[in-house]
Design a protein around this motif. Structure first.
Motif, PDB file in Angstrom:
ATOM      1  N   ILE A   1       1.044  -1.197  -0.056  1.00 40.26           N
ATOM      2  CA  ILE A   1      -0.172  -0.050  -0.292  1.00 40.26           C
ATOM      3  C   ILE A   1       1.034   1.344  -0.073  1.00 40.26           C
ATOM      4  CG2 ILE A   1      -1.558   1.452   1.272  1.00 40.26           C
ATOM      5  CD1 ILE A   1      -2.989  -1.227   2.283  1.00 40.26           C
ATOM      6  N   ASN A   2       2.032   1.377   0.836  1.00 42.74           N
ATOM      7  CA  ASN A   2       2.824   2.382   0.994  1.00 42.74           C
ATOM      8  C   ASN A   2       3.415   2.779  -0.361  1.00 42.74           C
ATOM      9  OD1 ASN A   2       1.741   2.837   3.270  1.00 42.74           O
ATOM     10  ND2 ASN A   2       3.807   2.917   4.447  1.00 42.74           N
ATOM     11  N   GLN A   3       4.064   1.389  -0.979  1.00 37.60           N
ATOM     12  CA  GLN A   3       4.736   1.532  -2.250  1.00 37.60           C
ATOM     13  C   GLN A   3       3.784   2.243  -3.341  1.00 37.60           C
ATOM     14  OE1 GLN A   3       5.666  -2.048  -4.021  1.00 37.60           O
ATOM     15  NE2 GLN A   3       6.831  -1.205  -5.928  1.00 37.60           N
ATOM     16  N   ILE A   4       2.544   1.745  -3.453  1.00 41.33           N
ATOM     17  CA  ILE A   4       1.364   2.474  -4.424  1.00 41.33           C
ATOM     18  C   ILE A   4       1.443   3.851  -4.026  1.00 41.33           C
ATOM     19  CG2 ILE A   4      -0.696   2.416  -5.298  1.00 41.33           C
ATOM     20  CD1 ILE A   4      -0.794  -0.782  -4.711  1.00 41.33           C
ATOM     21  N   ASN A   5       1.113   4.113  -2.704  1.00 42.53           N
ATOM     22  CA  ASN A   5       1.031   5.555  -2.370  1.00 42.53           C
ATOM     23  C   ASN A   5       1.860   6.608  -2.818  1.00 42.53           C
ATOM     24  OD1 ASN A   5      -1.573   4.876  -1.614  1.00 42.53           O
ATOM     25  ND2 ASN A   5      -1.136   4.603   0.611  1.00 42.53           N
ATOM     26  N   PHE A   6       3.240   6.049  -2.653  1.00 43.21           N
ATOM     27  CA  PHE A   6       4.413   6.841  -2.776  1.00 43.21           C
ATOM     28  C   PHE A   6       4.456   6.875  -4.540  1.00 43.21           C
ATOM     29  CE2 PHE A   6       8.978   7.125  -3.922  1.00 43.21           C
ATOM     30  CZ  PHE A   6       9.247   8.326  -3.752  1.00 43.21           C
ATOM     31  N   GLU A   7       4.182   5.870  -4.997  1.00 43.01           N
ATOM     32  CA  GLU A   7       4.634   5.972  -6.574  1.00 43.01           C
ATOM     33  C   GLU A   7       3.680   6.843  -7.224  1.00 43.01           C
ATOM     34  OE1 GLU A   7       6.872   4.907  -8.511  1.00 43.01           O
ATOM     35  OE2 GLU A   7       8.182   3.781  -6.827  1.00 43.01           O
TER      36      GLU A   7
ATOM     37  N   LEU B   1      11.044  12.433   0.653  1.00 44.97           N
ATOM     38  CA  LEU B   1       9.920  12.284  -0.041  1.00 44.97           C
ATOM     39  C   LEU B   1       9.382  10.820   0.454  1.00 44.97           C
ATOM     40  CD1 LEU B   1       9.983  13.434  -3.693  1.00 44.97           C
ATOM     41  CD2 LEU B   1       8.612  14.491  -1.791  1.00 44.97           C
ATOM     42  N   VAL B   2      10.212   9.890   0.633  1.00 45.61           N
ATOM     43  CA  VAL B   2      10.010   8.388   0.345  1.00 45.61           C
ATOM     44  C   VAL B   2       9.828   8.212   2.111  1.00 45.61           C
ATOM     45  CG1 VAL B   2      12.203   7.498   0.603  1.00 45.61           C
ATOM     46  CG2 VAL B   2      10.577   5.972  -0.334  1.00 45.61           C
ATOM     47  N   GLY B   3      10.468   8.683   2.706  1.00 42.19           N
ATOM     48  CA  GLY B   3      10.510   8.419   4.256  1.00 42.19           C
ATOM     49  C   GLY B   3       9.246   8.298   4.982  1.00 42.19           C
ATOM     50  N   PRO B   4       8.235   9.034   4.769  1.00 39.21           N
ATOM     51  CA  PRO B   4       6.887   8.598   5.617  1.00 39.21           C
ATOM     52  C   PRO B   4       6.472   7.596   4.741  1.00 39.21           C
ATOM     53  CG  PRO B   4       6.943  11.036   4.856  1.00 39.21           C
ATOM     54  CD  PRO B   4       8.274  10.291   4.303  1.00 39.21           C
ATOM     55  N   TYR B   5       6.817   6.878   3.632  1.00 37.57           N
ATOM     56  CA  TYR B   5       6.103   5.778   3.225  1.00 37.57           C
ATOM     57  C   TYR B   5       6.857   4.369   3.325  1.00 37.57           C
ATOM     58  CZ  TYR B   5       3.576   9.364   0.390  1.00 37.57           C
ATOM     59  OH  TYR B   5       2.774  10.276   0.007  1.00 37.57           O
TER      60      TYR B   5
ATOM     61  N   TYR C   1     -13.511   1.485   5.088  1.00 34.03           N
ATOM     62  CA  TYR C   1     -12.287   1.358   5.761  1.00 34.03           C
ATOM     63  C   TYR C   1     -11.294   0.618   5.138  1.00 34.03           C
ATOM     64  CZ  TYR C   1      -8.650   0.964   9.177  1.00 34.03           C
ATOM     65  OH  TYR C   1      -7.357   1.072   9.845  1.00 34.03           O
ATOM     66  N   ALA C   2     -11.714  -0.632   4.364  1.00 32.70           N
ATOM     67  CA  ALA C   2     -10.399  -1.099   3.653  1.00 32.70           C
ATOM     68  C   ALA C   2     -10.235  -0.518   2.450  1.00 32.70           C
ATOM     69  CB  ALA C   2     -11.295  -2.702   3.143  1.00 32.70           C
ATOM     70  N   ALA C   3     -11.096  -0.015   1.710  1.00 29.08           N
ATOM     71  CA  ALA C   3     -10.871   0.801   0.271  1.00 29.08           C
ATOM     72  C   ALA C   3     -10.070   2.134   0.876  1.00 29.08           C
ATOM     73  CB  ALA C   3     -12.184   1.531  -0.037  1.00 29.08           C
ATOM     74  N   SER C   4     -10.145   2.972   1.950  1.00 27.66           N
ATOM     75  CA  SER C   4      -9.490   3.896   2.147  1.00 27.66           C
ATOM     76  C   SER C   4      -8.062   3.637   2.426  1.00 27.66           C
ATOM     77  CB  SER C   4     -10.237   4.800   3.371  1.00 27.66           C
ATOM     78  OG  SER C   4     -10.226   4.110   4.434  1.00 27.66           O
ATOM     79  N   ARG C   5      -7.797   2.567   3.159  1.00 33.56           N
ATOM     80  CA  ARG C   5      -6.355   2.124   3.330  1.00 33.56           C
ATOM     81  C   ARG C   5      -5.856   1.764   2.206  1.00 33.56           C
ATOM     82  NH1 ARG C   5      -5.627  -0.531   8.554  1.00 33.56           N
ATOM     83  NH2 ARG C   5      -3.599  -1.313   7.439  1.00 33.56           N
ATOM     84  N   ALA C   6      -6.411   1.369   1.060  1.00 30.48           N
ATOM     85  CA  ALA C   6      -5.712   0.949  -0.072  1.00 30.48           C
ATOM     86  C   ALA C   6      -5.793   2.181  -1.267  1.00 30.48           C
ATOM     87  CB  ALA C   6      -6.527   0.009  -0.963  1.00 30.48           C
ATOM     88  N   GLY C   7      -6.426   3.335  -0.581  1.00 30.93           N
ATOM     89  CA  GLY C   7      -6.383   4.541  -1.601  1.00 30.93           C
ATOM     90  C   GLY C   7      -7.492   4.912  -2.541  1.00 30.93           C
ATOM     91  N   SER C   8      -8.576   4.556  -1.850  1.00 34.80           N
ATOM     92  CA  SER C   8      -9.841   4.760  -2.615  1.00 34.80           C
ATOM     93  C   SER C   8     -10.862   5.095  -1.416  1.00 34.80           C
ATOM     94  CB  SER C   8     -10.353   3.469  -3.326  1.00 34.80           C
ATOM     95  OG  SER C   8      -9.570   3.201  -4.681  1.00 34.80           O
TER      96      SER C   8
END
Length: 979
Positions: free
Chosen positions: A395-401, A428-432, A589-596
């Motif tokens: 999830i963090n990798q996707i949110n960063f990219e 930039l990448v640290g928080p992810y 909740y699950a969707a929001s965690r995954a970026g939607s």
């Protein structure tokens, strides 16, 4: 909705993608050739350069050649925790004083005026361990703005003439927050903090704590000690190249003193070991039932790579089936949960778990706590899994990219504060970043979350108290937790079917950007087109060609006269939305965690639904939501709980900030059928579940539908999505068009008193425009821009009438106007009115003496704001949607408004101000809130107010007004949106 429904919806998609793995294709290979010296994503096209000045100041520069706004933020690694024990609030007071002139720019309002003249804004805040100063501005004025900011840290005046005035400003800020329950709670907790810990002192300060004969000397000493180069970090964002930005920064910020100074290191525990476990019961002003656990934990910076606290928080506040929250919700004990890991810091803090309880939950709060500790044991036994950590990594990798760009101001603020803690190349990448699963470290952090290490905060209107806090006068009681209670929490045995979250089905797997199809042009950007139109249905579509992101935005308006025709229907619509959201809890909740995510809201026009996220999975969320909208599975027991919660929220509106309540009253007067909380509460009393379901059927069965699909989708795919929506919720060809109506005030000034239970008095003055034409909107937008700085300077800085002071343009459903606002702890609203009216008369003289060059700077700043491109797909979709709702199929509102601003002359603007704002027949409504103890002053000052018609209620104003329907550019409404 049960999880099985979602599994049924998604099975086909999962089978198709199960063997595909994560597809991370990009429409751009910018990152590969990016010359930045920090880690950037593959799609990043901005250039970042981090370095250190000769004096030790850390800098990060961002060159964004497409930016039309520039920004800077300077962070100081000192905050309220560094206040001297005998001068609480000194750090905050210093922050205030820095804005009031420097040797090079001595005028107290020079900085603020220059920034606003050139299309920008500025602010600052003081936190526990840092203080941040920031601004944004038209990019061509970045260099002189940087010069002004640098002078704060080189040669501030600390003018003695402003000491008392700024103490008054801090006092006003303090009193404005006296009824804020979060501040009141923290004041009670503060009194239990270890006296040797800096959190034991008042952070904000007030007139009493700053009453020190040596205040200016103490402030200057504090400044010299902490405001030095190696304690500062600067971020600058602009369209200029790195070399240019660097030359501007080096020549100015290298002048800041280079003195060795170390940031605060707190070695004292926040709570003494002998204090915990401890229960503190707090009486709120609002009807709030909160159970919060605070566990002292170590500093987070040593764990930035693995972030074990983030892993634990992700399990604790999960809302999926079988989790702690799901169990509490099923029992009717809780409405919300949050698990907050400590912020990024070199110092110890607390890990907080908070539960919003129902009345029944509060009656069983010890059992709630037992369940929570049972869930913690479940995590310890079954939850330290590598696959869960890898899911977070994904999830963090996707949110960063695919992180969407935000404004230059937000970018600068984030980077400046991160420079305090993150390695330079990780800004930039640290928080992810989650580098590796470390079960031992997670276990260690989990061990801190034990009953013997807990401060338990219980907030409930019915608690018994025996103490009142010093500053916020918060009633509370602190008692050691009994041994039997703690023993039960140590070995919880609840027999509850608690389980850990399942794998997240909303994580996107295909992140490719679809090839562009259809019309393309290198000369102009495309805008949405109508791809389907039938009686009662209009579908707009645009495949994104600007951001080339794998994201999609779907917005649906179900326009219906049923939504808001009466107070009963309005509140039934709101409760229907609550029912849907409640049924969607797990999936949302699950969707929001995954970026939607999605949002449902009611308006004057009907019911609006918006979904946003990765196109690969957004259709799953859409299908789930449509099922819940058309068939919410809700029990009578759960309905009663949700109804009770809505009643509580409506009752709590009387405790909203003064400004919020006054704007709400203004909208009630101006907008037809804008229901008051009191009217909605009365209508809600007798509402039944059958009533709500009947309202759902009436609304969804009598609505015309407008759909916008914008983003990573083809026209064929968009048609399929729209067909899904219209098939589940068929539009009606016979539904009436709904357009909000606004009260066109008569040519007179009305005065209306509003009774708010607050210490502060307040004035809200509203001046109404003549029509909704672009010219009228342009004039009021420019007036809001030109008046802002001088109104603030006179009312707040010079007259010291209050902390919350502003003037700005105000749109009442597309009818332009202007509002002025002053909130004061010691001046009655009639006197505030006299000061404000005096300013308006004086401002005419300022306009008459204003030069064309200065006036043109104001215009250029506003035009730049209007023409600055949207930063991301979400913002662009919002712009498109607003144009559709306005009835402007050309999607050029902002450009046309900018042209209207450009056409305004100084002479015409001055005459307009005189005729529109100062004439006796100006369309004006002023709201007065009389603070506690100011009634006599108000009566006396009110004798000097002339020319006002008294309006005892909003009906008086509405009966004297005529109802109009504002339209785009004041044109007749188009019935066909494609014409």
């Amino acid at each position: 909705m049960k999880r099985g429904v979602l599994i049924a919806i998604t099975t086909g998609v999962i089978v198709a993608l199960a063997s595909a793995g994560l597809v991370l294709t990009s429409a751009s290979d910018s990152g590969a050739d990016n010359p930045s010296n920090i880690v950037v994503s593959e799609r990043e096209d901005r250039v970042f350069h981090q370095y250190e000045l000769e004096n030790g100041l850390n800098v990060v520069l961002v060159s964004d050649e497409d930016a039309e706004m520039a920004a800077a933020a300077l962070n100081v690694s000192v905050g309220s925790w560094s206040n001297p024990a005998d001068v609480p609030g000194l750090a905050h007071f210093l922050e205030h004083m820095l804005f009031l002139g420097t040797e090079k720019y001595p005028d107290a309002d020079e900085y603020h005026r220059f920034i606003e003249q050139n299309g920008g804004s500025n602010n600052a805040y003081t936190a526990d361990e840092n203080t941040l100063y920031y601004f944004d501005i038209d990019a061509e004025h970045l260099e002189p703005a940087l010069d002004r900011l640098a002078q704060f840290f080189i040669a501030p005046l600390f003018d003695a003439n402003y000491i008392e005035r700024e103490i008054n400003a801090v006092q006003s800020e303090f009193t404005a927050s006296l009824q804020d329950d979060s501040r009141r709670r923290e004041d009670a907790v503060r009194e239990l903090v270890n006296p040797e810990h800096p959190a034991a002192n008042l952070a904000i300060g007030n007139a009493q704590t700053l009453n020190n004969d040596q205040l200016r000397n103490r402030m200057q000493h504090f400044y010299r000690e902490h405001y030095v180069a190696n304690r500062l970090s600067l971020a600058v964002v602009g369209p200029q190249d790195i070399d240019t930005l660097k030359s501007w920064v080096d020549s100015r910020f290298n002048q800041i003193r280079s003195v060795t100074s170390e940031p605060l290191e707190v070695n004292t525990p926040q709570f003494r070991t002998s204090q915990l476990p401890l229960l503190i019961e707090v009486a709120p002003r609002r009807e709030t039932r909160l159970l919060q656990f605070r566990f002292p934990v170590p500093a987070t910076v040593p764990e930035l790579d693995t972030k074990p606290y983030t892993y634990l928080a992700s399990l604790l506040d999960h809302q999926g089936s079988g989790t702690l929250f799901a169990e509490l919700k099923d029992r009717g004990w809780a409405d919300g949960i949050s698990a907050r890991a400590p912020g990024t810091s070199h110092n110890p803090d607390t890990f907080n778990i908070a539960l919003q309880l129902t009345p029944e939950g509060m009656a069983n709060w010890q059992a709630v706590a037992t369940l929570m500790f049972d869930y913690l044991q479940t995590i310890e036994q079954d939850g330290l899994n590598q696959w869960r950590y890898e899911e977070l990594q994904t999830i963090n990798q996707i949110n960063f990219e695919f992180a969407e760009q935000v404004s230059p101001a937000a970018t600068a603020q984030h980077l400046a504060t991160r420079l305090m803690h993150y390695p330079a190349d990780q800004l930039l990448v640290g928080p992810y970043q989650l580098t590796q699963f470390d079960a031992e470290t997670i276990q260690r952090w989990l061990s801190y979350l034990n009953p013997d290490n807990a401060l338990v905060v219980l907030m409930d209107p019915e608690v018994e108290t025996d103490t009142v806090s010093e500053w916020y006068e918060t009633p509370y009681k602190a008692t050691p937790l009994s041994g039997s209670v703690v023993a039960q929490w140590r070995t919880p045995d609840t027999d509850a079917p608690l389980t850990l979250p399942e794998a997240n089905l909303f994580i996107p797997e295909d992140l490719s950007v679809l090839p562009l199809t259809g019309r393309q042009s290198e000369l102009i950007n495309n805008t949405p087109l109508v791809i389907d139109q039938a009686p009662g249905l209009t579908v707009w579509f645009e495949q994104d060609e600007t951001f080339l992101s794998p994201k999609l935005d779907i917005t649906v308006m179900m326009e219906s006269p049923e939504a808001n025709a009466s107070a009963n229907q309005a509140i039934a619509t709101q409760l229907f939305i609550d029912l849907v959201d409640d049924g969607m809890t797990d999936f949302r909740y699950a969707a929001s965690r995954a970026g939607s995510g999605y949002g449902l809201s009611a308006s004057q026009r009907g019911l609006q639904m918006r979904l946003y996220g990765y196109s690969d999975r957004l259709h799953v969320l859409l299908d789930t939501l449509l099922v819940e909208l058309t068939d919410p599975g809700i029990s009578e027991v759960r309905f009663q709980q949700l109804k009770s919660d809505l009643q509580r929220r409506l009752r709590n509106t009387s405790e909203d900030p003064v400004l919020n309540q006054m704007v709400r009253r203004l909208n009630t007067a101006l907008i037809r059928d804008n229901r008051t909380p009191e009217a909605l509460l009365e209508a809600l009393e007798s509402l039944t579940l059958d009533d709500v379901l009947a309202q759902r059927d009436a609304l969804l069965g009598n609505q015309k539908m407008t759909v916008l699909i914008h983003g990573n989708q083809t026209e064929g795919g968009a048609r399929q999505l729209a067909e899904r929506v219209s098939a589940m919720i068929p539009p009606s060809a016979d539904a009436e068009t709904v357009r909000p109506q606004v009260a066109a005030l008569p040519s007179r000034s009305y005065r209306h008193e509003i009774a708010i239970d607050h210490n502060d008095s307040a004035l809200l003055g509203y001046y109404q425009g003549q029509d909704s034409s672009l010219r009228e909107r342009a004039l009021f937008s420019l007036l809001g821009r030109t008046m802002s700085a001088p109104y603030f300077a006179e009312m707040r800085t010079e007259e010291q009438l209050g902390y919350i002071v502003f003037s700005q343009n105000f749109m009442a459903d597309d009818l332009p106007g202007l509002i002025v606002y002053i909130q004061s702890p010691d001046t009655d609203p009639a006197l505030l009115q006299l000061f404000s009216d005096r300013f308006m008369n004086r401002y005419l003289q300022q306009l008459r003496s204003l030069g064309n060059e200065e006036f043109d700077r104001y215009k250029a700043g506003l035009i730049n704001d209007l023409t600055t491109p949207e930063q991301n797909l979400y913002e662009l979709s919002q712009t498109y949607w607003q144009a559709i709702m306005d009835g402007n199929p050309n999607f050029n509102t902002r450009r046309r408004l900018a042209s209207a601003v450009e056409a305004i002359s100084l002479d015409g603007f001055t005459r307009y101000f005189e005729n529109q704002m100062l004439r006796d027949d100006a369309k004006r409504l002023v709201l007065h809130q009389v603070g506690r103890g100011m009634e006599e002053d108000y009566t006396e000052s009110g004798t000097n107010l002339v020319g006002f018609y008294t309006a005892d209620n909003v009906q008086t104003i509405q009966e004297a007004s005529r109802w109009i329907t504002p339209t785009f550019n004041n044109l007749p409404e188009r019935l066909d949106p494609t014409q």
